[in-house]
Design an enzyme around this catalytic site. Structure first.
Site, mmCIF file in Angstrom:
data_model
loop_
_atom_site.group_PDB
_atom_site.id
_atom_site.type_symbol
_atom_site.label_atom_id
_atom_site.label_comp_id
_atom_site.label_asym_id
_atom_site.label_seq_id
_atom_site.Cartn_x
_atom_site.Cartn_y
_atom_site.Cartn_z
ATOM 1 N N GLU A 256 0.827 -1.206 0.000
ATOM 2 C CA GLU A 256 0.000 0.000 0.000
ATOM 3 C C GLU A 256 0.863 1.259 0.000
ATOM 4 O O GLU A 256 0.547 2.245 -0.673
ATOM 5 C CB GLU A 256 -0.936 -0.004 1.210
ATOM 6 C CG GLU A 256 -2.053 -1.032 1.143
ATOM 7 C CD GLU A 256 -3.081 -0.709 0.068
ATOM 8 O OE1 GLU A 256 -3.167 0.453 -0.373
ATOM 9 O OE2 GLU A 256 -3.809 -1.645 -0.336
ATOM 10 N N CYS B 279 -12.985 2.458 -16.413
ATOM 11 C CA CYS B 279 -13.191 3.904 -16.290
ATOM 12 C C CYS B 279 -11.836 4.604 -16.284
ATOM 13 O O CYS B 279 -11.447 5.272 -15.330
ATOM 14 C CB CYS B 279 -13.978 4.206 -15.015
ATOM 15 S SG CYS B 279 -14.636 5.884 -14.925
ATOM 16 N N CYS C 77 -16.975 2.661 -21.595
ATOM 17 C CA CYS C 77 -18.284 2.792 -20.939
ATOM 18 C C CYS C 77 -19.227 1.637 -21.282
ATOM 19 O O CYS C 77 -20.081 1.265 -20.457
ATOM 20 C CB CYS C 77 -18.923 4.129 -21.319
ATOM 21 S SG CYS C 77 -18.000 5.577 -20.746
ATOM 22 N N CYS D 259 -19.003 -0.969 -18.634
ATOM 23 C CA CYS D 259 -19.102 -0.547 -17.236
ATOM 24 C C CYS D 259 -20.417 -1.023 -16.603
ATOM 25 O O CYS D 259 -21.502 -0.709 -17.104
ATOM 26 C CB CYS D 259 -19.013 0.972 -17.123
ATOM 27 S SG CYS D 259 -19.103 1.556 -15.415
ATOM 28 N N CYS E 59 -24.655 6.229 -14.226
ATOM 29 C CA CYS E 59 -23.561 7.204 -14.363
ATOM 30 C C CYS E 59 -24.084 8.522 -14.926
ATOM 31 O O CYS E 59 -24.548 8.582 -16.076
ATOM 32 C CB CYS E 59 -22.464 6.646 -15.260
ATOM 33 S SG CYS E 59 -21.062 7.771 -15.462
#
Length: 368
Positions: free
Chosen positions: A24, A180, A187, A190, A196
């Site tokens: 991380e 995205c 799209c 998605c 959206c």
């Protein structure tokens, strides 16, 4: 984010906290495909927290070398030391509370939440760059994410699936990374397309709204590769502060307006190391860009003339053989300087290294 056996973890299954923590932190400013070999190298060098806590600081920086943002490596070691002390007092191997992780050096909310979500499957929302882009388009946010942090955090919190937070967070990041995307988002693939707002308005490419960028300053830096009569070069170690704190470098500094670069090098070495040098021929010119500035390095070979080197603006200074430079962690920009130096040295005439005057330069001992 898989188990040691290479499979996807079951809901609630704990993963290696050490592995998740390091990953991380490395992912804060580095893409996954670039980060992976550095993560493997780090985990081989420091397989557990105690090893990292006890390691020499130079080794920590050397293993981190190539990732940039070296303050993160220093903070990782500081955090490891604090976690070791905490474990000795509490008996708990790792904290499982967000506030405890946020109290460690170098960890913001996204990184701390990412550790808890990945390692413990804890219900903590995340907000990295990919997630910000997905949310900005999903809700057609007219404000740059950097100026609406609280709003974006509230959206991420609201959407989080508390039953499967690790899977949800990973899916959300993957959605931003593979569907995205910043340019040419897919799209049609998605799963959130029906909801959206940006897609419905046909304005996907307008989001996220970008904040006005400040102009990036540009500086010219004169650098001296200083030789003594033994063909050793002088390096100094930066103070433990700032982006490159604790790293070694060839001495130098910023060129003043109207100043010849040779004069810059003479002045900087006098002010920072208390030595006098003769500036000889150029070795290399190179450009290097950081997130907040651009630098052009004009590097010259130099002959030490007088003065005992003193670290007036650094931690320590050393004369070292060129063959020993790989033992020291340097900023990325210095790798090309070192390569050019080795090529030059292989063809250098012995007479170039004239004998220094009386009171020749001392040899500072190398660390074992």
């Amino acid at each position: 984010m898989v188990t040691r056996a290479g499979r996807w973890p079951e809901p609630g299954e704990q993963l290696s906290v050490q592995a998740c923590w390091i990953a991380e932190v490395m992912l804060q400013q580095t893409q996954l495909r670039v980060m992976r070999p550095y993560w493997r190298r780090w985990m081989e060098a420091f397989p557990d927290r105690a090893t990292l806590a006890a390691a020499p600081p130079d080794q920590v920086l050397l293993v981190w070398q190539g990732l940039g943002y070296y303050s993160r490596a220093r903070r990782l070691q500081q955090a490891a030391q604090q976690l070791e002390e905490r474990a000795a007092v509490t008996g708990a191997p790792w904290p499982q509370d967000l506030a405890d992780w946020l109290a460690l050096p170098g960890l913001g909310r996204t990184t701390a939440a990412g550790i808890l979500s990945s390692a413990f499957d804890a219900p903590e929302a995340i907000l990295d760059g990919n997630v910000k882009r997905v949310l900005a388009r999903l809700l057609a946010c007219p404000t740059p994410p950097a100026r609406a942090g609280a709003l974006f955090w509230s959206w991420s919190d609201t959407l989080l699936d508390p039953a499967r937070p690790r899977d949800f967070n990973q899916a959300l990041m993957d959605l931003g990374a593979t569907v995205c995307t910043p340019r040419a988002p897919a799209c049609e693939r998605c799963p959130w397309r029906p909801w959206c707002a940006a897609y419905a308005a046909g304005t996907v490419d307008r989001y996220p709204v970008k904040a006005d960028r400040r102009p990036v300053p540009h500086h010219v830096v004169g650098v001296g590769v200083v030789f003594n009569e033994r063909r050793e070069v002088l390096i100094d170690q930066r103070l433990d502060e700032g982006l490159l704190g604790g790293l070694w470098e060839f001495p130098g500094g910023k060129q003043e307006p109207g100043e010849a670069i040779e004069a810059t090098i003479v002045r900087e070495l006098r002010e920072e190391l208390a030595i006098e040098v003769d500036v000889a021929e150029p070795l290399i010119e190179l450009d290097h860009a950081y997130s907040h500035k651009r630098l052009r390095f004009l590097v010259h070979l130099c002959r030490w003339r007088s003065g005992v080197p003193r670290p007036l603006a650094s931690q320590q200074v050393r004369w070292v053989a060129v063959s020993e430079l790989e033992r020291y962690p340097f900023p990325a920009a210095n790798s090309r300087i070192i390569a050019a130096l080795r090529d030059w040295l292989a063809a250098a005439e012995p007479g170039w290294f004239r004998v220094a005057p009386a009171g020749s330069s001392p040899v500072l001992p190398l660390e074992p």
